[in-house]
Design an enzyme around this catalytic site. Structure first.
Site, PDB file in Angstrom:
ATOM      1  N   SER A   1       0.725  20.755  36.151  1.00  0.00           N
ATOM      2  CA  SER A   1       1.364  19.810  35.265  1.00  0.00           C
ATOM      3  C   SER A   1       1.172  20.148  33.791  1.00  0.00           C
ATOM      4  O   SER A   1       1.822  19.562  32.927  1.00  0.00           O
ATOM      5  CB  SER A   1       0.813  18.400  35.541  1.00  0.00           C
ATOM      6  OG  SER A   1      -0.585  18.343  35.315  1.00  0.00           O
TER       7      SER A   1
ATOM      8  N   LYS B   1      -2.719  18.639  25.822  1.00  0.00           N
ATOM      9  CA  LYS B   1      -1.886  18.049  26.858  1.00  0.00           C
ATOM     10  C   LYS B   1      -1.775  16.547  26.604  1.00  0.00           C
ATOM     11  O   LYS B   1      -2.791  15.889  26.297  1.00  0.00           O
ATOM     12  CB  LYS B   1      -2.483  18.340  28.231  1.00  0.00           C
ATOM     13  CG  LYS B   1      -1.626  17.866  29.407  1.00  0.00           C
ATOM     14  CD  LYS B   1      -2.252  18.308  30.725  1.00  0.00           C
ATOM     15  CE  LYS B   1      -1.447  17.855  31.935  1.00  0.00           C
ATOM     16  NZ  LYS B   1      -2.042  18.316  33.206  1.00  0.00           N
TER      17      LYS B   1
ATOM     18  N   SER C   1      -3.464  22.236  38.198  1.00  0.00           N
ATOM     19  CA  SER C   1      -2.631  22.205  37.001  1.00  0.00           C
ATOM     20  C   SER C   1      -3.180  23.011  35.843  1.00  0.00           C
ATOM     21  O   SER C   1      -2.465  23.257  34.873  1.00  0.00           O
ATOM     22  CB  SER C   1      -2.427  20.758  36.546  1.00  0.00           C
ATOM     23  OG  SER C   1      -1.742  20.024  37.549  1.00  0.00           O
TER      24      SER C   1
END
Length: 552
Positions: free
Chosen positions: A124, A49, A148
């Protein structure tokens, strides 16, 4: 390209999506692979990420204004995977500054579920979930502040592990909410995620939020999770989500030994604090300085900017409110091992998010926002499909540092092999049904003698429970009469060192004695019993179902 490198030839489900912010050149990936040490993850490709640093590459957090900030060193979590032999292949797309559960708040483009181009991927950690679900890589790192690491797992039919806060170092993470952030994993199986967590979960002296796992589980954490709580009341679910949830509840009866309805009101009230309380100030402190940079998503700016003006007294009022809610939720854990909830109330479309970006996102956190605020661990797992064919996911939630047995429960749910924990050499299993239960007055005696909670459960049918007369701490009398309830009596099984069993018996006055107690699964263990003659003057409290309820 080889058959073992699907990331070089992306499946159509992901190739049409903006899943990568930075893809590593093939020669750099090959160089990582060539240099990979012989370790537990050797050769395993993984995505990162893009709020986690990878040396030599930018950490954008999906903000183009940060694209020139090249990391000198990798985040500790990333480096630990590399040191275990894993090979990074790219930085994944995300909701900007990890503020969102939708996966659409990115200037690099919106991701969608691999199962439907009309439905959101969840955020996210949107790109990280999609690259795993589509088969590009078997492992990706995400983060979880509000959910998330779990929402995108549920929306893409994969496993999302959110460990106990501090178990995995967050050094090298561009924070969203420093005190709550967790580094997470996305995998297709629980076993793959557990293997990665073993590598990741190490103390980091350089991270002030790092916490080592205790050498022994907390007194109330069972090595084998058999009792699972579910919400006692109705949940706010979309109709097709509700159908899938009801099916999940039926399935739980085949996985857990006992399913216990509990009041989850305090958990849900806690969830509303995350964006309705002063924690917005912590987000502003983490990245407010970047909100004037080029390419900032307007919804992210609008959500976070009010945090700039949160007054100091409001912060302490929020902390006080959280402490009160935590105390209320603590009442759930003495009787259960884990709590099962849906991950989200529904699965929105991209169009629905575009029409109401804040409202839809807020609703998605209904069942996830509370977990980090209450210092719990969680794992999201697939739970079949909805009537419309979209994946449905549930999450199992447990107290801090219950990660390992929680993963065993999740693996059992997924049909993966799970080795039952065996008592250590030199120990015996002892059943207790009264004042020695977790949280009860005499439980410290068990803990001080080196006892560890092995499992929660119930007796076999036929036992009755009595409150014995006498001064001091109220004492239970468990008796096999043959006419006790078919559902048995609640108890706990503790692993106790051999030499401690006699010392424990010395603390228990007549008419109690050690005998054989048969458990709900037919297993015989040593336990404290009373003879029928010893309960003639006692009060029968069998109807309560257990000592804790009888004393309540």
């Amino acid at each position: 390209m080889t058959a073992t490198e699907p990331w070089r030839d992306a499946p159509a489900a992901a190739s049409r999506q903006p899943v990568w912010i930075t893809e590593l050149p093939a020669d750099e990936v090959d160089a990582f692979a060539a240099a990979a040490p012989d370790g537990p993850l050797t050769g395993l490709r993984f995505g990162i990420k893009d709020n986690l640093a990878l040396a030599g590459h930018p950490t954008t957090a999906a903000c183009p204004g940060l694209a020139d900030s090249i990391a000198a060193t990798s985040a500790v979590a990333v480096q630990r995977l590399v040191d275990a032999g894993a090979v990074p292949v790219g930085k994944t797309n995300m909701d900007q500054f990890a503020t969102g559960l939708v996966g659409t708040r990115s200037p690099y483009g919106a991701c969608h579920s691999v199962h439907s181009p009309q439905h959101i991927s969840g955020g996210s950690s949107s790109g990280s979930a999609v690259v795993v679900a589509s088969g590009l890589v078997p492992l990706a790192l995400g983060t979880d502040t509000a959910g998330s690491g779990r929402v995108p797992a549920a929306f893409n039919g994969i496993v999302g592990i959110k460990p106990t806060r501090g178990l995995v170092s967050t050094r090298g993470l561009l924070p969203a909410c420093r005190s709550l952030d967790c580094v997470t994993t996305f995998t297709r199986t629980v076993a793959e995620g557990a293997a990665a967590l073993t590598v990741l979960a190490q103390p980091d002296p350089g991270d002030p939020w790092s916490r080592p796992a205790p050498p022994a589980p907390a007194p109330g954490v069972a090595a084998r999770m058999r009792v699972v709580a579910v919400p006692a009341g109705d949940l706010d679910l979309d109709p097709v989500h509700r159908v899938a949830w009801e099916e999940a509840l039926r399935r739980l009866d085949t996985v857990a030994a006992h399913v216990v309805p509990v009041d989850v009101t305090a958990f849900l009230e806690t969830a509303r604090l995350l964006y309705g309380g002063p924690w917005l100030a912590e987000r502003w402190a983490a990245f407010g300085a970047y909100l004037s940079a080029p390419g900032v998503d307007p919804t992210v700016r609008a959500v976070v900017t009010p945090g700039r003006d949160v007054p100091g007294p409001e912060v302490f009022r929020g902390l006080d409110r959280l402490a009160g809610l935590r105390r209320r939720t603590e009442a759930v854990w003495p009787d259960v091992d884990a709590l099962m909830l849906p991950v989200t109330p529904g699965h929105p479309t991209l169009a629905e998010v575009a029409a109401d970006p804040v409202g839809v996102n807020s609703r998605l956190g209904t069942y996830t926002n509370f977990v980090n605020l209450l210092d719990l661990c969680a794992v999201a797992v697939p739970a079949g499909t909805r009537p419309d064919g979209l994946p449905f996911g549930v999450q199992f939630v447990a107290p801090a540092f219950a990660d390992r047995p929680l993963l065993d429960l999740a693996a059992a749910w997924c049909g993966e092999p799970v080795a039952a924990p065996s008592p250590a050499a030199g120990t015996s299993l002892v059943a207790v049904a009264g004042a020695h239960l977790s949280g009860m007055p005499l439980n410290p005696q068990l803990v001080e003698l080196g006892g560890l909670l092995h499992a929660r459960g119930r007796t076999a049918p036929g036992y009755r429970l009595y409150r014995l007369p006498g001064p001091g701490v109220a004492r239970p009398g468990l008796v096999y009469t043959g006419d006790g309830p078919a559902t048995g009596i609640a108890l706990e099984v503790w692993q106790v060192p051999h030499q401690a069993v006699g010392r424990l018996l010395d603390t228990v006055p007549p008419p109690l004695c050690l005998g054989t107690v048969r458990l709900d699964d037919g297993t015989p263990v040593t336990g404290f019993l009373a003879g029928e003659h010893g309960v003639r003057d006692a009060v029968d409290v069998t109807a309560s179902g257990g000592w804790r309820a009888a004393c309540g």
